[in-house]
Scaffold this motif. Structure first.
Motif, PDB file in Angstrom:
ATOM      1  N   LYS A 252      52.000 -25.447  16.539  1.00 25.63           N
ATOM      2  CA  LYS A 252      52.211 -24.159  17.185  1.00 25.63           C
ATOM      3  C   LYS A 252      51.187 -23.123  16.753  1.00 25.63           C
ATOM      4  N   GLN A 253      50.944 -23.002  15.472  1.00 28.23           N
ATOM      5  CA  GLN A 253      50.033 -21.977  14.968  1.00 28.23           C
ATOM      6  C   GLN A 253      48.585 -22.263  15.375  1.00 28.23           C
ATOM      7  N   ASP A 254      48.206 -23.544  15.419  1.00 28.15           N
ATOM      8  CA  ASP A 254      46.869 -23.901  15.910  1.00 28.15           C
ATOM      9  C   ASP A 254      46.703 -23.476  17.371  1.00 28.15           C
ATOM     10  N   ILE A 255      47.745 -23.722  18.167  1.00 25.44           N
ATOM     11  CA  ILE A 255      47.708 -23.344  19.581  1.00 25.44           C
ATOM     12  C   ILE A 255      47.566 -21.831  19.719  1.00 25.44           C
ATOM     13  N   GLU A 256      48.322 -21.079  18.922  1.00 19.51           N
ATOM     14  CA  GLU A 256      48.270 -19.619  18.991  1.00 19.51           C
ATOM     15  C   GLU A 256      46.887 -19.096  18.625  1.00 19.51           C
ATOM     16  N   ILE A 257      46.344 -19.565  17.508  1.00 17.76           N
ATOM     17  CA  ILE A 257      45.050 -19.050  17.040  1.00 17.76           C
ATOM     18  C   ILE A 257      43.932 -19.443  17.994  1.00 17.76           C
ATOM     19  N   ALA A 258      43.883 -20.726  18.358  1.00 12.55           N
ATOM     20  CA  ALA A 258      42.838 -21.184  19.286  1.00 12.55           C
ATOM     21  C   ALA A 258      42.971 -20.480  20.631  1.00 12.55           C
ATOM     22  N   GLY A 259      44.213 -20.291  21.076  1.00 10.50           N
ATOM     23  CA  GLY A 259      44.445 -19.611  22.348  1.00 10.50           C
ATOM     24  C   GLY A 259      44.042 -18.154  22.302  1.00 10.50           C
ATOM     25  N   PHE A 260      44.399 -17.478  21.222  1.00 12.74           N
ATOM     26  CA  PHE A 260      44.076 -16.061  21.119  1.00 12.74           C
ATOM     27  C   PHE A 260      42.564 -15.846  21.052  1.00 12.74           C
ATOM     28  N   LEU A 261      41.873 -16.685  20.298  1.00 16.29           N
ATOM     29  CA  LEU A 261      40.417 -16.556  20.197  1.00 16.29           C
ATOM     30  C   LEU A 261      39.746 -16.856  21.538  1.00 16.29           C
ATOM     31  N   ALA A 262      40.202 -17.915  22.216  1.00 22.01           N
ATOM     32  CA  ALA A 262      39.616 -18.259  23.515  1.00 22.01           C
ATOM     33  C   ALA A 262      39.875 -17.150  24.528  1.00 22.01           C
ATOM     34  N   ALA A 263      41.076 -16.589  24.510  1.00 25.61           N
ATOM     35  CA  ALA A 263      41.394 -15.503  25.442  1.00 25.61           C
ATOM     36  C   ALA A 263      40.575 -14.256  25.126  1.00 25.61           C
ATOM     37  N   THR A 264      40.370 -13.987  23.849  1.00 26.64           N
ATOM     38  CA  THR A 264      39.642 -12.786  23.424  1.00 26.64           C
ATOM     39  C   THR A 264      38.213 -12.771  23.950  1.00 26.64           C
ATOM     40  N   ILE A 265      37.581 -13.940  24.040  1.00 26.56           N
ATOM     41  CA  ILE A 265      36.186 -13.990  24.507  1.00 26.56           C
ATOM     42  C   ILE A 265      36.097 -14.386  25.983  1.00 26.56           C
ATOM     43  N   SER A 266      37.212 -14.308  26.696  1.00 29.08           N
ATOM     44  CA  SER A 266      37.224 -14.747  28.104  1.00 29.08           C
ATOM     45  C   SER A 266      36.701 -13.676  29.051  1.00 29.08           C
ATOM     46  N   TRP A 267      35.411 -13.469  28.977  1.00 35.15           N
ATOM     47  CA  TRP A 267      34.743 -12.697  30.020  1.00 35.15           C
ATOM     48  C   TRP A 267      33.374 -13.330  30.250  1.00 35.15           C
ATOM     49  N   GLY A 268      32.978 -13.387  31.525  1.00 38.70           N
ATOM     50  CA  GLY A 268      31.734 -14.041  31.886  1.00 38.70           C
ATOM     51  C   GLY A 268      31.983 -15.451  32.402  1.00 38.70           C
ATOM     52  N   ASN A 269      30.976 -16.287  32.324  1.00 40.65           N
ATOM     53  CA  ASN A 269      31.005 -17.654  32.827  1.00 40.65           C
ATOM     54  C   ASN A 269      31.987 -18.515  32.037  1.00 40.65           C
TER      55      ASN A 269
END
Length: 255
Positions: free
Chosen positions: A37-54
């Motif tokens: 669960k915590q891996d999913i949260e951290i990886a998800g939050f980081l991926a979402a945070t940089i989700s702009w552009g291509n």
């Protein structure tokens, strides 16, 4: 299209795109590499945070962060050394999100997880709240927790009328649970009915083309305008229409 026709049209499109094939080209593939669960949260939050552009560039940059963390995000944020952080500071990560920002986030994750089992605790809906307007701001206050820092700009504020697209998208990933295999639904104490559509240029343009919104800005006020109509279509799972708007944007069916 009248109300019923538009609702049926969007339900059809949401059904088409809400499946495992969606994952392969989307940043949501990053947290899907984990089961803890915590891996999913951290990886998800980081991926979402940089989700702009291509999207390909986003995924590549997120993979860079995973590599730095030894592909064990939770273990890394709990047990990093000062030398680990020093080696990150000068790195280029993704556009304006740099090594200094990454280090800042790692430190905040360390502190948050020393006090909480899950990031869910920081997003709980309270009282009569119907959306994440106040919850996001409470999260920002808790996560940032220090005097002004350059990294604060990477977590937007609905109180400042931002659409908060990336956080709203992260929340969709964590909260929705429809057994379709895309969203995780690992947060069991927050109801999907409180979710909104992650509003950006693409979803905004499609929504205007369909007559769902009239405002020309992609801000929090427009998020609320879109909320009002999509919750009439489905008041228990309004965020499923993100798949419809995304699909219509990709196929350019309306243009």
């Amino acid at each position: 299209m009248n109300f019923e026709e538009l609702r049926d049209f969007l339900n059809e499109k949401a059904d088409i795109y809400n499946n495992s094939e969606f994952i392969q080209d989307d940043p949501i593939q990053i947290p899907h590499r984990f089961s803890l669960k915590q891996d999913i949260e951290i990886a998800g939050f980081l991926a979402a945070t940089i989700s702009w552009g291509n999207r390909k560039a986003i995924i590549k940059s997120a993979e860079k962060m995973l590599d730095i963390m030894g592909n064990s995000p939770y273990d890394f944020v709990k047990n990093y050394s000062e030398n680990d952080l020093k080696s990150i500071e000068g790195k280029s990560i993704h556009r304006t999100f740099n090594g200094e920002d990454f280090v800042y986030f790692i430190k905040q994750f360390n502190r948050i997880y020393s006090e909480n089992e899950s990031l869910e605790n920081l997003f709980i809906i309270k009282g009569s709240e119907t959306n994440f307007y106040h919850a996001i701001e409470r999260f920002r206050t808790e996560f940032l927790n220090v005097e002004k820092h350059r990294s604060h700009k990477h977590i937007s504020s609905p109180y400042k009328n931002s659409s908060s697209k990336r956080i709203i998208m992260f929340l969709r990933w964590m909260v929705r649970n429809d057994n379709r295999g895309v969203d995780f639904g690992i947060w069991e104490n927050i109801d999907s009915k409180h979710l909104s559509i992650p509003l950006d240029v693409h979803t905004g343009n499609i929504s205007r083309k369909l007559g769902l919104i009239l405002r020309t800005q992609n801000d929090w006020k427009t998020v609320l305008e879109l909320d009002e109509i999509i919750r009439k279509f489905d008041d228990q799972d309004p965020a499923k229409y993100d798949f419809a708007l995304f699909g219509l944007g990709v196929t350019k069916e309306l243009f």
